[in-house]
Design a protein around this motif. Structure first.
Motif, PDB file in Angstrom:
ATOM      1  N   GLU A 190     201.796  37.356 -37.012  1.00  0.00           N
ATOM      2  CA  GLU A 190     200.166  38.430 -36.296  1.00  0.00           C
ATOM      3  C   GLU A 190     199.327  36.897 -37.215  1.00  0.00           C
ATOM      4  OE1 GLU A 190     200.492  40.445 -33.945  1.00  0.00           O
ATOM      5  OE2 GLU A 190     202.598  40.130 -34.218  1.00  0.00           O
ATOM      6  N   ARG A 191     198.952  37.144 -38.258  1.00  0.00           N
ATOM      7  CA  ARG A 191     197.806  36.711 -39.005  1.00  0.00           C
ATOM      8  C   ARG A 191     197.341  35.148 -38.287  1.00  0.00           C
ATOM      9  NH1 ARG A 191     197.269  33.294 -43.383  1.00  0.00           N
ATOM     10  NH2 ARG A 191     199.540  33.736 -43.845  1.00  0.00           N
ATOM     11  N   ILE A 192     198.328  34.245 -37.439  1.00  0.00           N
ATOM     12  CA  ILE A 192     197.994  33.632 -37.496  1.00  0.00           C
ATOM     13  C   ILE A 192     197.297  33.516 -35.763  1.00  0.00           C
ATOM     14  CG2 ILE A 192     198.939  31.288 -36.763  1.00  0.00           C
ATOM     15  CD1 ILE A 192     198.057  31.055 -40.008  1.00  0.00           C
ATOM     16  N   PHE A 193     198.051  34.625 -35.737  1.00  0.00           N
ATOM     17  CA  PHE A 193     198.181  34.421 -33.522  1.00  0.00           C
ATOM     18  C   PHE A 193     196.168  35.331 -33.932  1.00  0.00           C
ATOM     19  CE2 PHE A 193     197.782  38.235 -30.813  1.00  0.00           C
ATOM     20  CZ  PHE A 193     197.898  36.630 -29.308  1.00  0.00           C
ATOM     21  N   ARG A 194     196.252  35.958 -34.618  1.00  0.00           N
ATOM     22  CA  ARG A 194     194.406  36.981 -34.208  1.00  0.00           C
ATOM     23  C   ARG A 194     193.853  35.316 -34.636  1.00  0.00           C
ATOM     24  NH1 ARG A 194     197.501  40.863 -37.432  1.00  0.00           N
ATOM     25  NH2 ARG A 194     196.101  40.085 -38.723  1.00  0.00           N
ATOM     26  N   HIS A 195     193.723  34.297 -35.800  1.00  0.00           N
ATOM     27  CA  HIS A 195     193.015  33.550 -35.480  1.00  0.00           C
ATOM     28  C   HIS A 195     192.494  32.772 -34.249  1.00  0.00           C
ATOM     29  CE1 HIS A 195     190.924  30.088 -37.729  1.00  0.00           C
ATOM     30  NE2 HIS A 195     191.923  29.346 -37.487  1.00  0.00           N
ATOM     31  N   PHE A 196     194.430  32.462 -33.561  1.00  0.00           N
ATOM     32  CA  PHE A 196     194.212  31.373 -32.534  1.00  0.00           C
ATOM     33  C   PHE A 196     193.563  32.180 -31.571  1.00  0.00           C
ATOM     34  CE2 PHE A 196     197.499  28.031 -34.855  1.00  0.00           C
ATOM     35  CZ  PHE A 196     195.946  27.592 -35.181  1.00  0.00           C
ATOM     36  N   ALA A 197     194.078  33.000 -31.590  1.00  0.00           N
ATOM     37  CA  ALA A 197     193.172  33.886 -29.840  1.00  0.00           C
ATOM     38  C   ALA A 197     191.937  34.047 -30.203  1.00  0.00           C
ATOM     39  CB  ALA A 197     194.512  35.290 -30.255  1.00  0.00           C
ATOM     40  N   MET A 198     190.945  34.096 -31.186  1.00  0.00           N
ATOM     41  CA  MET A 198     190.141  34.074 -31.168  1.00  0.00           C
ATOM     42  C   MET A 198     189.038  33.031 -31.354  1.00  0.00           C
ATOM     43  SD  MET A 198     188.727  37.397 -34.794  1.00  0.00           S
ATOM     44  CE  MET A 198     189.231  35.772 -35.676  1.00  0.00           C
ATOM     45  N   ARG A 199     190.249  31.771 -31.520  1.00  0.00           N
ATOM     46  CA  ARG A 199     189.313  30.814 -31.109  1.00  0.00           C
ATOM     47  C   ARG A 199     189.226  29.897 -29.475  1.00  0.00           C
ATOM     48  NH1 ARG A 199     191.706  25.555 -34.901  1.00  0.00           N
ATOM     49  NH2 ARG A 199     190.354  27.147 -36.574  1.00  0.00           N
ATOM     50  N   TYR A 200     190.205  30.563 -29.103  1.00  0.00           N
ATOM     51  CA  TYR A 200     190.950  29.581 -27.903  1.00  0.00           C
ATOM     52  C   TYR A 200     190.871  30.772 -26.782  1.00  0.00           C
ATOM     53  CZ  TYR A 200     192.675  25.820 -30.829  1.00  0.00           C
ATOM     54  OH  TYR A 200     192.627  24.378 -30.820  1.00  0.00           O
ATOM     55  N   HIS A 201     190.658  31.852 -27.190  1.00  0.00           N
ATOM     56  CA  HIS A 201     190.118  33.372 -25.880  1.00  0.00           C
ATOM     57  C   HIS A 201     189.090  32.495 -24.581  1.00  0.00           C
ATOM     58  CE1 HIS A 201     189.244  36.710 -23.598  1.00  0.00           C
ATOM     59  NE2 HIS A 201     190.673  36.624 -24.662  1.00  0.00           N
ATOM     60  N   PRO A 202     189.692  32.987 -23.933  1.00  0.00           N
ATOM     61  CA  PRO A 202     188.442  31.729 -22.818  1.00  0.00           C
ATOM     62  C   PRO A 202     186.706  32.612 -23.076  1.00  0.00           C
ATOM     63  CG  PRO A 202     190.377  32.819 -22.274  1.00  0.00           C
ATOM     64  CD  PRO A 202     190.409  33.465 -23.016  1.00  0.00           C
TER      65      PRO A 202
ATOM     66  N   THR B 212     184.263  27.566 -27.919  1.00  0.00           N
ATOM     67  CA  THR B 212     185.825  27.256 -28.493  1.00  0.00           C
ATOM     68  C   THR B 212     186.654  27.874 -27.896  1.00  0.00           C
ATOM     69  OG1 THR B 212     186.181  28.479 -30.214  1.00  0.00           O
ATOM     70  CG2 THR B 212     185.407  26.666 -31.062  1.00  0.00           C
ATOM     71  N   GLY B 213     186.242  28.305 -26.583  1.00  0.00           N
ATOM     72  CA  GLY B 213     187.382  28.816 -25.265  1.00  0.00           C
ATOM     73  C   GLY B 213     188.173  27.641 -24.486  1.00  0.00           C
ATOM     74  N   ASP B 214     189.734  28.265 -24.596  1.00  0.00           N
ATOM     75  CA  ASP B 214     189.769  27.234 -24.119  1.00  0.00           C
ATOM     76  C   ASP B 214     191.517  27.603 -23.186  1.00  0.00           C
ATOM     77  OD1 ASP B 214     192.234  25.297 -23.057  1.00  0.00           O
ATOM     78  OD2 ASP B 214     192.229  23.889 -24.343  1.00  0.00           O
ATOM     79  N   GLU B 215     191.089  28.630 -21.760  1.00  0.00           N
ATOM     80  CA  GLU B 215     191.957  29.296 -21.394  1.00  0.00           C
ATOM     81  C   GLU B 215     193.768  28.677 -21.128  1.00  0.00           C
ATOM     82  OE1 GLU B 215     193.007  31.337 -16.542  1.00  0.00           O
ATOM     83  OE2 GLU B 215     190.976  30.295 -17.392  1.00  0.00           O
ATOM     84  N   ALA B 216     193.696  27.254 -21.112  1.00  0.00           N
ATOM     85  CA  ALA B 216     196.017  26.843 -20.948  1.00  0.00           C
ATOM     86  C   ALA B 216     196.164  27.247 -22.525  1.00  0.00           C
ATOM     87  CB  ALA B 216     195.290  24.993 -20.635  1.00  0.00           C
ATOM     88  N   ARG B 217     195.170  26.667 -23.738  1.00  0.00           N
ATOM     89  CA  ARG B 217     195.378  26.839 -25.551  1.00  0.00           C
ATOM     90  C   ARG B 217     195.867  28.296 -25.355  1.00  0.00           C
ATOM     91  NH1 ARG B 217     198.220  25.554 -29.348  1.00  0.00           N
ATOM     92  NH2 ARG B 217     197.070  25.559 -30.963  1.00  0.00           N
ATOM     93  N   PHE B 218     195.318  29.186 -24.694  1.00  0.00           N
ATOM     94  CA  PHE B 218     195.210  30.246 -25.329  1.00  0.00           C
ATOM     95  C   PHE B 218     196.718  31.650 -24.406  1.00  0.00           C
ATOM     96  CE2 PHE B 218     194.416  34.678 -23.778  1.00  0.00           C
ATOM     97  CZ  PHE B 218     194.265  35.608 -25.295  1.00  0.00           C
TER      98      PHE B 218
END
Length: 178
Positions: free
Chosen positions: A21-33, A38-44
């Motif tokens: 959950e912690r890592i998901f939230r970190h990456f979700a904020m970083r890659y959210h479109p 740093t938004g990246d729809e494919a990576r998100f």
């Protein structure tokens, strides 16, 4: 194609649900479109898919079975890649297939083909392994399928077989003793 969700989230396969959950939230904020920097729809989307699978205990258990199978395949691939005897064996099989097709062409230039089943039998190589060698020899232009669907050696294949024969150390020894 197998997707390594642990690699996607950059976590250990032993990670607990809190870590996921912690890592998901970190990456979700970083890659959210919506993230301007740093938004990246494919990576998100990849991160969401990995999270949805790994957070659900049933889905994760099913995924872990596939993950272990994938790890075993990677291990086998690595072991085989490190085994030079496998490559040496492949070279011998390819030379044998070329030799068989060479002799067949020489014996009957108008009917030079050998079928898949006969090549399998003559080479002593099972069909599932022979496919790789046939693909390679065809890609190099050394063999081809002829009109009747059989394999035959090409002019380039004959040149290749002849050049390999000249490099054979036993042939050189015979040439030097004459």
């Amino acid at each position: 194609m197998f997707i390594d969700y642990y690699e996607t989230l950059e976590i250990s396969p032993n990670a607990n649900s809190e870590t996921i959950e912690r890592i998901f939230r970190h990456f979700a904020m970083r890659y959210h479109p919506d993230n301007q920097n740093t938004g990246d729809e494919a990576r998100f989307s990849e991160i969401v898919e990995a999270h949805n699978t790994l957070r659900d205990p049933v889905k994760r258990a099913q995924y872990d079975i596939q993950y272990k199978d994938h790890l075993n395949l990677r291990r086998e691939l690595t072991e085989e890649a490190g085994n030079t005897k496998g490559i040496e064996r492949d070279v011998v099989i390819q030379a044998k297939v070329l030799s068989l097709l060479y002799v067949k062409r020489r014996q009957d230039v108008n009917n030079p083909g050998i079928g898949d089943t006969e090549l399998e039998r003559l080479s002593g190589c099972p069909r599932e392994h022979l496919e790789f060698h046939l693909w390679y020899l065809k890609a190099k232009g050394w063999i081809a399928r002829i009109e009747n669907g059989m394999f035959a050696i090409t002019v380039d294949g004959i040149d290749r077989a002849n050049s390999e024969h000249r490099r054979d150390p036993t042939t050189r020894l015979l040439d030097h003793t004459s």
